[in-house]
Design an enzyme around this catalytic site. Structure first.
Site, mmCIF file in Angstrom:
data_model
loop_
_atom_site.group_PDB
_atom_site.id
_atom_site.type_symbol
_atom_site.label_atom_id
_atom_site.label_comp_id
_atom_site.label_asym_id
_atom_site.label_seq_id
_atom_site.Cartn_x
_atom_site.Cartn_y
_atom_site.Cartn_z
ATOM 1 C CG ASP A 135 -1.940 1.014 1.299
ATOM 2 O OD1 ASP A 135 -2.832 0.979 0.444
ATOM 3 O OD2 ASP A 135 -1.902 1.880 2.199
ATOM 4 C CD GLU B 31 -2.162 2.194 -3.588
ATOM 5 O OE1 GLU B 31 -3.206 2.804 -3.777
ATOM 6 O OE2 GLU B 31 -1.465 2.377 -2.572
HETATM 7 C C1 NOJ Z 1 -4.467 2.917 -0.862
HETATM 8 C C2 NOJ Z 1 -5.586 1.971 -0.569
HETATM 9 O O1 NOJ Z 1 -5.882 1.236 -1.722
HETATM 10 C C3 NOJ Z 1 -6.729 2.818 -0.097
HETATM 11 O O2 NOJ Z 1 -7.928 2.099 -0.018
HETATM 12 C C4 NOJ Z 1 -6.352 3.423 1.224
HETATM 13 O O3 NOJ Z 1 -7.371 4.317 1.647
HETATM 14 C C5 NOJ Z 1 -5.042 4.203 1.123
HETATM 15 N N1 NOJ Z 1 -4.043 3.518 0.374
HETATM 16 C C6 NOJ Z 1 -4.482 4.479 2.501
HETATM 17 O O4 NOJ Z 1 -4.002 3.292 3.058
#
Ligand code: NOJ
Length: 533
Positions: free
Chosen positions: A199, A261
């Site tokens: 993440d 991500e």
């Molecule tokens: C990316 C995640 O996919 C999202 O759902 C989340 O709110 C943010 N990162 C913070 O962790």
């Protein structure tokens, strides 16, 4: 598959959002036993692996992306025994399991943050997070969810939270933080997981002086490809962290992977995350964001393939996830409309039929490309966004923090319909679902689609089977001279973006088509065809 240990290079990976996939106990919230029970259906669909969004203990202020304990399971979702069973059952079926790792921030209820608040300014406990002194917030940064990125503690210090106030950012300059996450990785690797979706992978290191920055970052956005990296994103220092994680993963058998991500542009900059000694995959968000226009799509495909080829990586295509309006709805807006952060009943509504038609064509185009692809639960049913959800149900922190300017992401997180005529459409045994399911969803239920020629589920299943049979995942793209068409190995992929029907080459044998061809065997508007010539 190309190399046994490099399964990820051409894998199709299905994202499960545990809250909304399947509920085994009828409390309206999905859970791990619910997922385990439905794994055979994912096997039947034909995916290679499953990525689970967070299921760890959490106060759920950001649907589990606020982790209070990285080594447990939230009682809402089950317990560690249920996680072990899920992993074992997936492996029995030949499916890999990827879990979510949230290293940029913890929950404010994590033991570390509680200890930090209880300790004095300057203490080792506070050194695990980003605390600063001052009468005013230390800089001009704003939260991705809206409002300031700094919160004041009762003793006058400020702490940084790039997301919700309940998600304090960790200090990755502190070796203790690095050790802790290596240990968390070991914990899940030892339990048998096949990888981690990381993440906010571009956010762990902040520019040393925390220089001011006034540009607002949005989910999956916020980096101007032409400008310098913002002081909170894509700093050089993140890479050594992933190199150290890669060294650890490489000590385990079976090809354990890291997927980033990272909201990073341009493609060459994102490709730095998938250099040979770093991660294995990085979501291609510029592809997700590209308008439904042939020239733009061709450019983003070419740039992505070129940048990833240059570092020896494959490209990781994606059209939907739990953070964006589902592509069956996104593509129902006029071509070139900017991506909206959620849709409410009073907002302009997408054209549902057009959106689904284009979504099916977009998916077949994506699955015709070489590399890996991620699917988001429900897209195989053709599910649209819930675009008329009453606001009182909204849970996404972006809704409140944006001062009700952004409807947020709840519309893509609605529990799945499995059975048209069952309570909660078969999501669980009771008529309960944590977000309301639209009345129109019976027609999308799995049991209305399985075995039904032309249904979206059958389209996905056929596409995944043919993709494997023809080795599309480890092929290449050779563009045809005219129109939007390319060859991947022996398969010709044609998408018609124009108003007029498109002829297929003489002798073409159609393998699969996102909608029926016209009476003259031509490809109609907003349709993708796979053919052998
Ligand atoms: C990316 C995640 O996919 C999202 O759902 C989340 O709110 C943010 N990162 C913070 O962790």
């Amino acid at each position: 598959m190309l190399h046994t240990d490099e399964w990820w290079r051409d894998a199709v990976i299905y994202q499960v959002y545990p809250r909304s996939f399947a509920d085994s106990d009828g409390d309206g919230m999905g859970d791990l036993p619910g997922i385990t029970g439905r794994l055979p259906q994912l096997k039947e669909l034909g995916v290679d692996a499953v990525w689970l969004s967070p299921f760890y203990p959490s106060p759920q202020h950001d649907a589990g992306y606020d982790v209070a304990d990285y080594r447990g399971v939230d009682p809402r979702f089950g317990d560690l025994g249920d996680a072990d069973k899920l992993i074992a059952e997936a492996h029995n079926l030949g499916l890999k399991i990827i879990v979510d790792l949230v290293p940029n921030h913890t929950s404010s209820e994590h033991a570390w943050f509680r200890a930090a608040l209880a300790a004095a300014p300057g203490s080792p406990e506070r050194e695990r997070y980003i605390f600063r002194d001052g009468e005013q917030p230390p800089n001009s940064w704003t939260s991705v969810f809206g409002g300031d990125a700094w919160e004041r503690t009762p003793d006058g210090q400020w702490y940084l939270h790039l997301f919700d106030v309940s998600q304090p950012d960790l200090n990755w300059g502190n070796p203790e933080v690095r050790e802790e996450f290596l240990d968390v990785l070991r914990f899940w690797l030892d339990r048998g997981v096949d990888g981690f979706r990381v993440d906010v992978a571009h956010g762990l290191i902040k520019e040393e002086n925390l220089a001011d920055w006034t540009t607002t970052s949005t989910i999956l956005g916020g980096v101007d490809p032409a400008g310098p990296p913002p002081p909170m994103w894509d700093q050089e220092g993140v890479h050594e962290i992933y190199q150290s994680w890669r060294s650890l993963l490489d000590q385990y058998e079976g090809g354990r992977i890291l997927v980033a991500e990272a909201w990073v542009a341009p493609a060459a900059r994102l490709a730095r995350y998938v250099r040979p000694d770093e991660m294995h995959q990085a979501f291609n968000f510029p592809y997700l964001d590209a308008p439904w226009k042939p020239a733009e799509l061709r450019t983003v495909i070419d740039e992505s393939l070129e940048a990833n080829n240059a570092v020896g990586a494959t490209t990781t295509w994606v059209l939907s996830n739990h953070d964006v309006v589902r592509h069956a709805s996104r593509l129902g807006f006029p071509v070139g409309s900017p991506r909206v952060p959620g849709i409410g009943a009073e907002d302009p509504q997408p054209d549902a039929a057009l959106g689904l038609r284009r979504a099916r064509a977009a998916t077949l185009l994506m699955l015709g490309l070489p590399g890996s692809a991620y699917l988001y639960q429900g897209e195989e049913l053709g599910l649209p966004e819930h675009t008329t959800m009453p606001d009182e149900f909204r849970e996404d922190p972006a809704w409140e923090r944006s001062g009700h300017k952004e409807r947020g992401r709840d519309g893509c997180r609605v529990p799945l319909p499995w059975e048209a005529d069952a309570p909660s459409y078969g999501f669980g045994p009771a008529d309960a679902s944590w977000l309301p399911q639209p009345a129109s969803w019976a027609e999308f239920a799995l049991d209305r689609q399985q075995g039904v020629a032309g249904s979206t589920w059958e389209l996905y299943r056929s596409a995944l089977g043919l993709r494997r049979e023809h080795g599309l995942g480890h092929g290449s793209v050779r563009w045809a001279d005219a129109g939007f068409a390319f060859r991947n190995g022996g398969v010709l992929v044609v998408t018609n973006f124009g108003a007029e029907p498109v002829e297929l080459p003489a002798g073409a044998r159609v393998l699969l088509s996102s909608e029926p061809l016209d009476g003259d065997g031509r490809v109609p508007t907003d349709v993708t065809v796979w053919a052998v010539v």
